[in-house]
Design a protein around this motif. Structure first.
Motif, PDB file in Angstrom:
ATOM      1  N   LYS A   1       2.037  12.044   5.769  1.00 48.24           N
ATOM      2  CA  LYS A   1       1.565  11.622   7.090  1.00 48.24           C
ATOM      3  C   LYS A   1       0.803  10.303   7.007  1.00 48.24           C
ATOM      4  N   GLN A   2       0.081  10.109   5.913  1.00 47.50           N
ATOM      5  CA  GLN A   2      -0.648   8.853   5.765  1.00 47.50           C
ATOM      6  C   GLN A   2       0.312   7.681   5.560  1.00 47.50           C
ATOM      7  N   LEU A   3       1.427   7.929   4.860  1.00 44.55           N
ATOM      8  CA  LEU A   3       2.440   6.892   4.689  1.00 44.55           C
ATOM      9  C   LEU A   3       3.038   6.497   6.035  1.00 44.55           C
TER      10      LEU A   3
ATOM     11  N   ILE B   1      10.842   6.994   9.862  1.00 47.63           N
ATOM     12  CA  ILE B   1      10.107   7.643  10.954  1.00 47.63           C
ATOM     13  C   ILE B   1       9.200   6.640  11.662  1.00 47.63           C
ATOM     14  N   SER B   2       8.478   5.829  10.894  1.00 43.67           N
ATOM     15  CA  SER B   2       7.575   4.850  11.511  1.00 43.67           C
ATOM     16  C   SER B   2       8.356   3.803  12.302  1.00 43.67           C
ATOM     17  N   ALA B   3       9.551   3.420  11.830  1.00 38.89           N
ATOM     18  CA  ALA B   3      10.372   2.439  12.551  1.00 38.89           C
ATOM     19  C   ALA B   3      10.830   2.986  13.898  1.00 38.89           C
ATOM     20  N   VAL B   4      11.223   4.258  13.925  1.00 40.21           N
ATOM     21  CA  VAL B   4      11.654   4.877  15.182  1.00 40.21           C
ATOM     22  C   VAL B   4      10.488   4.948  16.165  1.00 40.21           C
ATOM     23  N   ILE B   5       9.321   5.322  15.669  1.00 47.43           N
ATOM     24  CA  ILE B   5       8.138   5.411  16.528  1.00 47.43           C
ATOM     25  C   ILE B   5       7.824   4.049  17.147  1.00 47.43           C
TER      26      ILE B   5
ATOM     27  N   PRO C   1      10.866  -3.278   9.001  1.00 46.52           N
ATOM     28  CA  PRO C   1      11.156  -2.511   7.786  1.00 46.52           C
ATOM     29  C   PRO C   1      11.494  -3.392   6.583  1.00 46.52           C
ATOM     30  N   LEU C   2      12.169  -4.527   6.812  1.00 49.50           N
ATOM     31  CA  LEU C   2      12.483  -5.428   5.694  1.00 49.50           C
ATOM     32  C   LEU C   2      11.209  -5.940   5.034  1.00 49.50           C
ATOM     33  N   MET C   3      10.207  -6.275   5.843  1.00 47.70           N
ATOM     34  CA  MET C   3       8.935  -6.749   5.283  1.00 47.70           C
ATOM     35  C   MET C   3       8.223  -5.643   4.509  1.00 47.70           C
ATOM     36  N   LEU C   4       8.290  -4.410   5.015  1.00 50.90           N
ATOM     37  CA  LEU C   4       7.666  -3.285   4.312  1.00 50.90           C
ATOM     38  C   LEU C   4       8.379  -3.007   2.994  1.00 50.90           C
ATOM     39  N   ILE C   5       9.707  -3.099   3.010  1.00 49.94           N
ATOM     40  CA  ILE C   5      10.486  -2.906   1.781  1.00 49.94           C
ATOM     41  C   ILE C   5      10.155  -4.002   0.774  1.00 49.94           C
TER      42      ILE C   5
ATOM     43  N   LEU D   1       0.832  -1.208   0.000  1.00 51.22           N
ATOM     44  CA  LEU D   1       0.000   0.000   0.000  1.00 51.22           C
ATOM     45  C   LEU D   1       0.866   1.257   0.000  1.00 51.22           C
ATOM     46  N   MET D   2       1.951   1.223   0.794  1.00 50.41           N
ATOM     47  CA  MET D   2       2.862   2.375   0.835  1.00 50.41           C
ATOM     48  C   MET D   2       3.571   2.556  -0.500  1.00 50.41           C
ATOM     49  N   GLY D   3       4.005   1.439  -1.103  1.00 50.22           N
ATOM     50  CA  GLY D   3       4.701   1.521  -2.376  1.00 50.22           C
ATOM     51  C   GLY D   3       3.811   2.017  -3.503  1.00 50.22           C
ATOM     52  N   ALA D   4       2.522   1.650  -3.449  1.00 47.71           N
ATOM     53  CA  ALA D   4       1.593   2.082  -4.494  1.00 47.71           C
ATOM     54  C   ALA D   4       1.319   3.579  -4.427  1.00 47.71           C
ATOM     55  N   GLY D   5       1.579   4.174  -3.254  1.00 44.16           N
ATOM     56  CA  GLY D   5       1.256   5.596  -3.095  1.00 44.16           C
ATOM     57  C   GLY D   5       2.455   6.479  -2.859  1.00 44.16           C
ATOM     58  N   SER D   6       3.673   6.022  -3.241  1.00 44.29           N
ATOM     59  CA  SER D   6       4.851   6.857  -3.015  1.00 44.29           C
ATOM     60  C   SER D   6       5.980   6.452  -3.958  1.00 44.29           C
ATOM     61  N   ASP D   7       6.943   7.361  -4.098  1.00 45.02           N
ATOM     62  CA  ASP D   7       8.173   6.999  -4.789  1.00 45.02           C
ATOM     63  C   ASP D   7       9.156   6.463  -3.751  1.00 45.02           C
ATOM     64  N   ILE D   8      10.296   5.962  -4.208  1.00 42.93           N
ATOM     65  CA  ILE D   8      11.247   5.310  -3.312  1.00 42.93           C
ATOM     66  C   ILE D   8      11.792   6.254  -2.227  1.00 42.93           C
ATOM     67  N   PRO D   9      12.278   7.456  -2.564  1.00 42.99           N
ATOM     68  CA  PRO D   9      12.805   8.340  -1.507  1.00 42.99           C
ATOM     69  C   PRO D   9      11.773   8.661  -0.433  1.00 42.99           C
ATOM     70  N   THR D  10      10.544   8.956  -0.856  1.00 42.15           N
ATOM     71  CA  THR D  10       9.487   9.286   0.102  1.00 42.15           C
ATOM     72  C   THR D  10       9.141   8.075   0.960  1.00 42.15           C
ATOM     73  N   PHE D  11       9.115   6.927   0.330  1.00 42.27           N
ATOM     74  CA  PHE D  11       8.831   5.691   1.068  1.00 42.27           C
ATOM     75  C   PHE D  11       9.850   5.472   2.182  1.00 42.27           C
ATOM     76  N   PHE D  12      11.136   5.658   1.873  1.00 43.88           N
ATOM     77  CA  PHE D  12      12.166   5.409   2.876  1.00 43.88           C
ATOM     78  C   PHE D  12      12.112   6.425   4.021  1.00 43.88           C
ATOM     79  N   LYS D  13      11.759   7.651   3.722  1.00 45.75           N
ATOM     80  CA  LYS D  13      11.613   8.638   4.794  1.00 45.75           C
ATOM     81  C   LYS D  13      10.482   8.232   5.746  1.00 45.75           C
ATOM     82  N   ALA D  14       9.345   7.853   5.159  1.00 46.90           N
ATOM     83  CA  ALA D  14       8.212   7.426   5.982  1.00 46.90           C
ATOM     84  C   ALA D  14       8.556   6.160   6.758  1.00 46.90           C
TER      85      ALA D  14
END
Length: 433
Positions: A203-205, A66-70, A247-251, A50-63
């Motif tokens: 923010k949704q990512l 942040i989500s991993a740290v949280i 994060p590996l599973m999300l990637i 879902l994240m990949g369908a709605g973002s490019d690679i740089p934006t995906f990694f930023k999101a």
């Protein structure tokens, strides 16, 4: 019942109603393998899609970062409480929300876990149908639900054995799929150049990234890390799982979706020619995660059904989860993730503040302490956290929810000290003399 007999009974019941004794704590490697078995989950791959369908690679990694740290911060605090107390999620709820209030909160998590279980059971049917089109989906869903429920009766030991098998295999196949995604896109530069048809708000990512495992970070963590021997064990387990494994599973899911255009991980693997090779591996992966849902769900139910054996609760959980899979709960997957990300993080703020401010870092012995039926301060703080998730326009909603709930609970702990009072021993005529 003798002391030895009671200790054996507690062990057989997975310490669902008592603290895990130090003699039964596990090694670091065993905790990591079981916890990674929870985290290496197909549903996180789906969220990555879902994240990949709605973002490019740089934006995906930023999101993703942040989500991993949280997730790591939230999970580490909950893990420390679990290590120190040896208590399940349901037992922590009991202290924070009261005798009846805890049942309401635990029930919400149980319903959430039933949702995850139903999605897992459905995915097994979907995988099988994609692999063997002549095999009908629904009968496979029902059979898999039954088998996963039976396996969950054996508890954390069974999850450990299964994790030793599927975790290394999932790791290998995820790396292969990521490599094929990059290669199929014309190399790294080609993958980086692919733009989504519709860009999701940043923010949704982040919300999706947090939602991928926030239920685990809050509700699964105590059920596993109560077996930790030291504080450092608990923190190391959370860092490895939340900063690396999840994060590996999300990637895995995001790269596959960006490369193939398929949002469903089964069809991503099919497009990459991996479904046949990965079929058994992915089934084992789903089964391992689903068993974890049943395990944690049965532990949470134990605080409500105090006289019911855990195996009965396991069977009831599995039955309802299987029905949910059959009736199509999977169709609400995206909305389900949003719901988790908006309601569960605030619970962490309540637990952390309550433990350190209400109980001063030590839960009382409930045989001599009178918990109220409902601790209203905890509910107020939780609702404040959920409201902050929607009403505060800046920052990240999940963080806002945790911080707001933490602050509200810390303040209310000082204002509502009457909620917790030592139980006064009854004075009889003889004791008064």
């Amino acid at each position: 019942m003798t002391e030895n007999t009671q200790a054996q009974a507690n062990k057989l019941d997975e310490y669902s109603r008592t603290s895990v004794p130090l003699s039964e704590r596990k090694s670091l490697i065993s905790l990591i393998i079981v916890w990674v078995g929870y985290v290496f989950v197909v549903t996180s791959m789906q969220v990555g899609g879902l994240m990949g369908a709605g973002s490019d690679i740089p934006t995906f990694f930023k999101a993703l970062a942040i989500s991993a740290v949280i997730l790591t911060v939230i999970g580490s605090f909950i893990g420390i409480i679990a290590w120190k107390t040896g208590l399940t999620y349901g037992q922590i709820c009991l202290h924070s929300f009261g005798k009846i209030g805890s049942q309401l909160v635990a029930l919400m998590i149980v319903v959430t876990l039933i949702g995850w279980f139903s999605i897992d059971a459905y995915l097994i049917g979907q995988y099988t149908n994609a692999m063997f089109s002549s095999v009908p989906l629904i009968p496979v869903v029902i059979i898999s639900g039954i088998l996963m429920t039976i396996t969950a009766i054996w508890g954390i030991k069974a999850m450990g054995y299964l994790a030793w098998v599927h975790v290394p295999l999932v790791f290998v196949f995820s790396l292969i799929s990521i490599y094929l995604s990059i290669k199929g896109s014309g190399g790294w530069s080609g993958l980086m150049a692919i733009q989504p048809l519709e860009q999701l708000p940043f923010k949704q990512l982040v919300t999706l990234g947090v939602g991928s495992f926030i239920c685990g970070a809050v509700a699964f963590t105590p059920d596993i890390l109560r077996f930790a021997r030291t504080k450092s064990q608990a923190i190391v387990v959370m860092v490895i799982t939340m900063m690396l494994a999840n994060p590996l599973m999300l990637i895995f899911g995001a790269f596959g979706t960006i490369s193939t255009g398929e949002k469903d991980i089964a069809f991503v693997l099919l497009a990459q020619g991996l479904l046949t090779a990965a079929f058994v591996v992915m089934l084992l992966n789903i089964v391992g995660t689903a068993i974890g849902c049943v395990y944690s769900g049965s532990l949470s139910l134990s605080i409500t059904f105090t006289k019911t054996p855990r195996w009965v609760l396991v069977c009831g959980f599995g039955l309802i989860g299987t029905i949910g899979a059959v009736v199509g709960f999977y169709g609400y997957f995206g909305a389900f993730i949003d719901f988790l990300a908006s309601t569960i993080p605030a619970l962490a703020g309540v637990f952390i503040a309550d433990y350190y401010f209400s109980f001063k870092g030590h839960y009382p012995n409930l045989e001599t302490y009178a918990l109220p039926l409902i601790r209203y301060g905890a509910f107020i703080a939780w609702f404040v956290g959920i409201a902050a998730n929607y009403l505060i326009p800046w920052g990240f909603s999940s963080v806002n929810g945790v911080v707001a709930a933490f602050i509200a609970r810390a303040i209310l702990a000082q204002l509502m000290k009457f909620e917790l009072k030592p139980e006064q021993p009854q004075i009889t005529r003889s004791s008064a003399l």
